[in-house]
Every structure is written in C-alpha cells, then in structure tokens.
Design a protein around this motif. Sequence first.
Motif, PDB file in Angstrom:
ATOM      1  N   LEU A  87      45.343  62.548  12.443  1.00 19.65           N
ATOM      2  CA  LEU A  87      45.287  63.894  11.884  1.00 19.65           C
ATOM      3  C   LEU A  87      43.879  64.463  11.964  1.00 19.65           C
ATOM      4  CD1 LEU A  87      47.638  63.709   8.778  1.00 19.65           C
ATOM      5  CD2 LEU A  87      47.976  64.951  10.911  1.00 19.65           C
TER       6      LEU A  87
ATOM      7  N   ILE B  10      43.014  65.433  15.498  1.00 19.03           N
ATOM      8  CA  ILE B  10      43.675  66.667  15.929  1.00 19.03           C
ATOM      9  C   ILE B  10      43.064  67.885  15.251  1.00 19.03           C
ATOM     10  CG2 ILE B  10      45.831  67.940  15.700  1.00 19.03           C
ATOM     11  CD1 ILE B  10      47.205  65.202  16.310  1.00 19.03           C
ATOM     12  N   PHE B  11      42.844  67.761  13.944  1.00 16.93           N
ATOM     13  CA  PHE B  11      42.297  68.908  13.216  1.00 16.93           C
ATOM     14  C   PHE B  11      40.891  69.253  13.678  1.00 16.93           C
ATOM     15  CE2 PHE B  11      45.925  68.766  10.580  1.00 16.93           C
ATOM     16  CZ  PHE B  11      45.992  69.992   9.940  1.00 16.93           C
TER      17      PHE B  11
ATOM     18  N   LEU C 124      53.121  70.570  13.427  1.00 18.14           N
ATOM     19  CA  LEU C 124      53.076  69.679  12.260  1.00 18.14           C
ATOM     20  C   LEU C 124      53.286  70.461  10.967  1.00 18.14           C
ATOM     21  CD1 LEU C 124      50.181  67.104  12.816  1.00 18.14           C
ATOM     22  CD2 LEU C 124      52.630  66.660  12.582  1.00 18.14           C
ATOM     23  N   THR C 125      52.663  71.632  10.900  1.00 16.09           N
ATOM     24  CA  THR C 125      52.806  72.445   9.695  1.00 16.09           C
ATOM     25  C   THR C 125      54.270  72.795   9.460  1.00 16.09           C
ATOM     26  OG1 THR C 125      50.661  73.374  10.245  1.00 16.09           O
ATOM     27  CG2 THR C 125      51.906  74.471   8.508  1.00 16.09           C
TER      28      THR C 125
ATOM     29  N   PHE D 123      56.100  69.616   8.331  1.00 11.92           N
ATOM     30  CA  PHE D 123      55.736  69.258   6.957  1.00 11.92           C
ATOM     31  C   PHE D 123      56.398  70.197   5.956  1.00 11.92           C
ATOM     32  CE2 PHE D 123      51.531  66.874   7.972  1.00 11.92           C
ATOM     33  CZ  PHE D 123      52.288  65.745   8.262  1.00 11.92           C
TER      34      PHE D 123
ATOM     35  N   ILE E  30      48.952  71.301  15.490  1.00 12.36           N
ATOM     36  CA  ILE E  30      48.787  71.655  14.078  1.00 12.36           C
ATOM     37  C   ILE E  30      49.903  72.604  13.635  1.00 12.36           C
ATOM     38  CG2 ILE E  30      47.286  72.778  12.395  1.00 12.36           C
ATOM     39  CD1 ILE E  30      44.903  71.812  14.053  1.00 12.36           C
TER      40      ILE E  30
ATOM     41  N   LEU F 206      47.372  57.024  10.772  1.00 11.26           N
ATOM     42  CA  LEU F 206      47.859  58.395  10.638  1.00 11.26           C
ATOM     43  C   LEU F 206      46.703  59.342  10.323  1.00 11.26           C
ATOM     44  CD1 LEU F 206      50.514  60.044  10.589  1.00 11.26           C
ATOM     45  CD2 LEU F 206      50.483  59.817   8.115  1.00 11.26           C
ATOM     46  N   ALA F 207      45.839  58.912   9.398  1.00 13.86           N
ATOM     47  CA  ALA F 207      44.718  59.764   8.995  1.00 13.86           C
ATOM     48  C   ALA F 207      43.786  60.024  10.177  1.00 13.86           C
ATOM     49  CB  ALA F 207      43.955  59.105   7.853  1.00 13.86           C
TER      50      ALA F 207
END
Lengths: 299, 251
Positions: free
Chosen positions: A34, A37-38, A276-277, A280, A273, A30-31
């Motif tokens: 992320l 993507i970031f 996802l934001t 979340f 992003i 997962l990390a």
Amino acid sequence: MANKTNINVLWDKIFKVSGLIVTLLGLVVLAVLLIDIFSEGFSRLSWDFITHYPSRHPERAGILSSLVGTIWVMAITAALAIPIGVMAAIYLEEYAKKSWLTNLIEINIANLAGVPSVIYGLLGLGVFVNFLALERSIIAGGATLALLALPIIIMSTREALRAVPPSIREASLALGASRWQTVSTMVLPAAIPGILTGVILSLSRAIGETAPLIVVGALTYIPFLPESPITGEFPFISLAGLKDPFSVLPIQIFNWVSRPQHGFIVNAAAAIIVLLTITFMMNAVAVWLRHKYQKKIRW
Amino acid sequence: MKTAFKIKDVNGYYGESHALKDVNFEIGAKTVTAIIGPSGCGKSTFIRCLNRMNDLVPSFRLTGEMLHNGTDIYQKGRDIIEIRRKIGMVFQKPNPFPKSIYENVAYGLRIHGIKNKSTLDDVVEKSLKKAALWKDVKDRLKESALMLSGGQQQRLCIARAIATEPEVILFDEPCSALDPISTSKIEDLFSELKNEYTVIIVTHSMQQAARVSDFTGFFMMGELIEFDETKKIFTTPSNKLTEDYITGRFG
Ligand SMILES: Nc1ncnc2c1ncn2[C@@H]1O[C@H](COP(=O)(O)OP(=O)(O)OP(=O)(O)O)[C@@H](O)[C@H]1O
Ligand SMILES: [Mg+2]
C-alpha cells in the motif's frame, strides 16, 4: 507427568509466537504494498486524471473510459447475478426436495466457486461473444463476470437462509401461509443482511478481475464512452450502450504497467488507488450492514 | 357432544420406521384432550398430522383417515392452507417472529389478505385479551416480540394462533420451556379456551394432563393404548400399561 505439562506449555507458547509472526508478516507485506502504491501514485490523483481518456502521453492520460466501463460492467454483473443467484439459492434451500440431483448441483456450485477465473473468460468467449454473437461488448463482459459471481452469491445466500431458524418457517406455515408467503415475508427479510454481504463481497471480487475480461476481449485503449443510458428523447432510457466495446480499470492498469515509460507506472499506481478505494468502500458497506442487522435480529 | 376429529385406522411412517400404529379414536369438539406417553412414542407425530405439518417431512407417509368435521384432512385436493387456518398450532419452544408484538398477531390475517387497519386493531386486541397478554403489552404493541419473556412469548404465540379464528388449537408441549409461574398462567388459559376451541395438548407432565384436560389419550410405541375421560385414566385405567405409566413405574 510434570515434564509433559511443561512441554505442552512450551508448545503453546511456540504456537502463539509463530502465529503472531505469521499474522504480522501478512500485514507488513500488505502495508508495504500500500505504501509503495500510494507514494508512487497519490500525487498523480486529480480530477483531470479521472476525467481524461487514455493517451500516448502518460501525463495527459486518464481513466475516464475504463472507470465508466467498470461501472457499466458491474451494473450488468449485478443485474444478472443477484436475481439469478438469489432465486437459485431460494429454490435450492426452500423448495427443492433433497435428492441426488440437488446434491450434485450443490457439489458443482461449490466447485465452480474454486474454478480459475480465466476459465470463466473462455466460457464467456464461447457462449456470449461467439455463440450469442454479443461481440466484445459490455453485455458480454458483464455476463461473464456474472458467471463468476454466481456461485459465491448462491452459496452465501443459502448460508444466510439456513441461518434463519426452521421454527420461524413452521410458525408461519402453521398459520396457513403458503411457502412463498413464508419465504418473502419472514425468511428473506431475516436473511437480507447475510445475502447483501455475500453479494457485495462477490461483486468486489468481480470488480478486480482482469483475466476473464481479457479473454472476452475488453480493449485497452478506448477514446470514447459507451452510449449514455439516459437519452434526450422518449423513453429517456437507452440500452444501446450495452453493445459498445469497453475497457475496465484492471485492464487499464494491466496495460499501463506493461509500458516502459515511468509515467505510465505512476498512472497505474494512481488507478490502483482508485480501484482499491472502490473495493474498500464496498467491503465497508458489507461490514456495516452485517453489524447493523446483527444488533437488530437475535433469535 | 359434537365430534371434532374422527381418527380411523391411521398408520404413519417415516420411511421404513412405523411411528403410528392403527390409531382409532374420536376427539370431541370444545373439549381439552391431553396426549401423554413416553418420549418417542409418536405424540408429536400424531398431533402434527392433524394440521398436516408432517407434510413438511419428505419421508413421512400416512394411511387411514383423519376426519375433521366429517371430511378427511388428507383427502386429495384439500386446501392445506385452509386446514392450517382452521387448525392452529402452538409449538414447544416459543417461536415469535422477529417483528413487533402487533405484527406477530396480525400476520395470520395479513397473509390472508386482510389489510383494514381497524379490523386488524380489533383482532389484535381481542386475541391478546384471550391469551391473557393484553394487560402486559397494550402500551408497547410496536416493540419487538423478542423483548418479551419466554412465558409472554408463548402467550403471544397463542394469541397469534387465535387471531385467524381457528376451530382447533394444537399444543405440542407448550410449557416445557417455561418456568412454573408462566406454566400456570398458560394452564389457566386452557379452561377458558375450550369454551370456543377444541384444544389438544401433548404434555410430559402427568399433573398438567390431570389438571387441564377432559380426555386423555395414552400412546406407547406408536400405539394408542388407552383413550378415555381424564378422571377415569388417572383413577381406574383399564390397561395395565397405562397404570404403570401414570404411577411412574416407567417412562
Ligand atoms: N422427521 C423425522 N424423521 C424420521 N423419524 C422421525 C422424525 N420425527 C420423529 N421421528 C421418529 O418417530 C418416532 C416418534 O417421534 P415423535 O417426535 O412423534 O415422539 P414424541 O412422542 O413426540 O417424543 P417426545 O416426547 O420426545 O417429544 C420416534 O421414534 C422418532 O425417532
Ligand atoms: Mg414431541
């Protein structure tokens, strides 16, 4: 005897270690996702990106129409799925007599929650787009996602209702309250945190769905917004926008990642992003609600 | 003495299982009646028939008549809500609502459409006084009822039942979840309550039945074995089974 204990202790350790490794593996994957993507998309995020329509030129393209589309579709989904789902759950849990029919319904709802989402798309295409002639509109898309969210909402609402002790219902009924008074003044308020959590989780699942909306016919390129729900003239509210074509974030992302230019890949990462934001934040609200009410009500 | 309940040829069934068998007796108004008997003999079933709480059990069926003030509780078209309002109930485990102390007592009035603040205030105070709880809680009516001790919660449940001005209050083992001090406080209440209400108590404690009741009914395996004045039941019972039970030879 002693040997056996040793073996058990060993197994215990093996299980502990392998469990830890597996858990960490999930987290690491997962990390990595992320971070990937970031690092790709973060620099692309800007006000412009959010307020521009899609374009053939990656550096000029934005997510305005798909973000607004997502908001519209989710509003429809929520408006349809929450009342229907909660009422169905109340009926099944508080009113329906247990019979083979309610059992059948129960099993079916549990199964529906596991049906692949593309099937819901086909159902939406058949019922909303063609049979009800809603065409490839926001209302058809929202209704389709509502079908997808319904089983989850019904199941989590029933769970929340079941967690309210029967003694509360008895106490209320014994005072001469009707069933509806008992449900609305005692059972529902106590069940609200559980219901809200289920609702939010089901919506945050629906918001990321791509397949059913592709089937229903969401567009990938939309250079305009649906008609605004707020109008200048009386009655100031218009639902005309519901019949407009639409796109949503996952579909915009899907479209961009399938383009050859690297600029669109970056755009896709940035849009992910944003998506996802939103997800979340919805999940955070669910966690917060659960935490807040758990402290307040204890039996 | 006025009759509150007249029970005529009552039989109760959970599906096939016969839980109440040919029960016949009368309960006097403004008396305390104790229902005793071994576990599973149908005491709860009987008392829950009196305010039709057993309607909630889908498999339950009843035949015969239960007259309250001369009319059958089970008559077709009787308003269950009216019955439950006149015949209140306090349960084995204290079950206050997860609301304030005040709202717990006011609930019964609110659901019947009473909104007037001063009426509610009055009734809440009067009911809490009758339940001997006013002194404990008068300064914290807005606090959650769940903060109270078990014994206080049970007295709150009594106040809640009193608030709708019932004629009858049913108690199903009201003290079995409480400590001895809370128990004696609630026992003291019964003799007060009977000045205004018909009180029916299911209890497992022979001493409690002897202390608080005027009449006692002894159930066994769904049958009413004996019903008489409490004095008589505990000194010279006419049935051998009753004697065996109260002397602790079984049960
Ligand atoms: N909801 C129900 N469904 C089916 N059978 C039941 C139900 N409630 C009670 N029974 C049965 O009816 C009989 C009488 O039960 P009841 O609860 O009235 O006994 P009781 O005298 O109150 O016992 P206790 O002293 O343990 O509370 C028992 O055999 C019990 O198993
Ligand atoms: Mg019982």
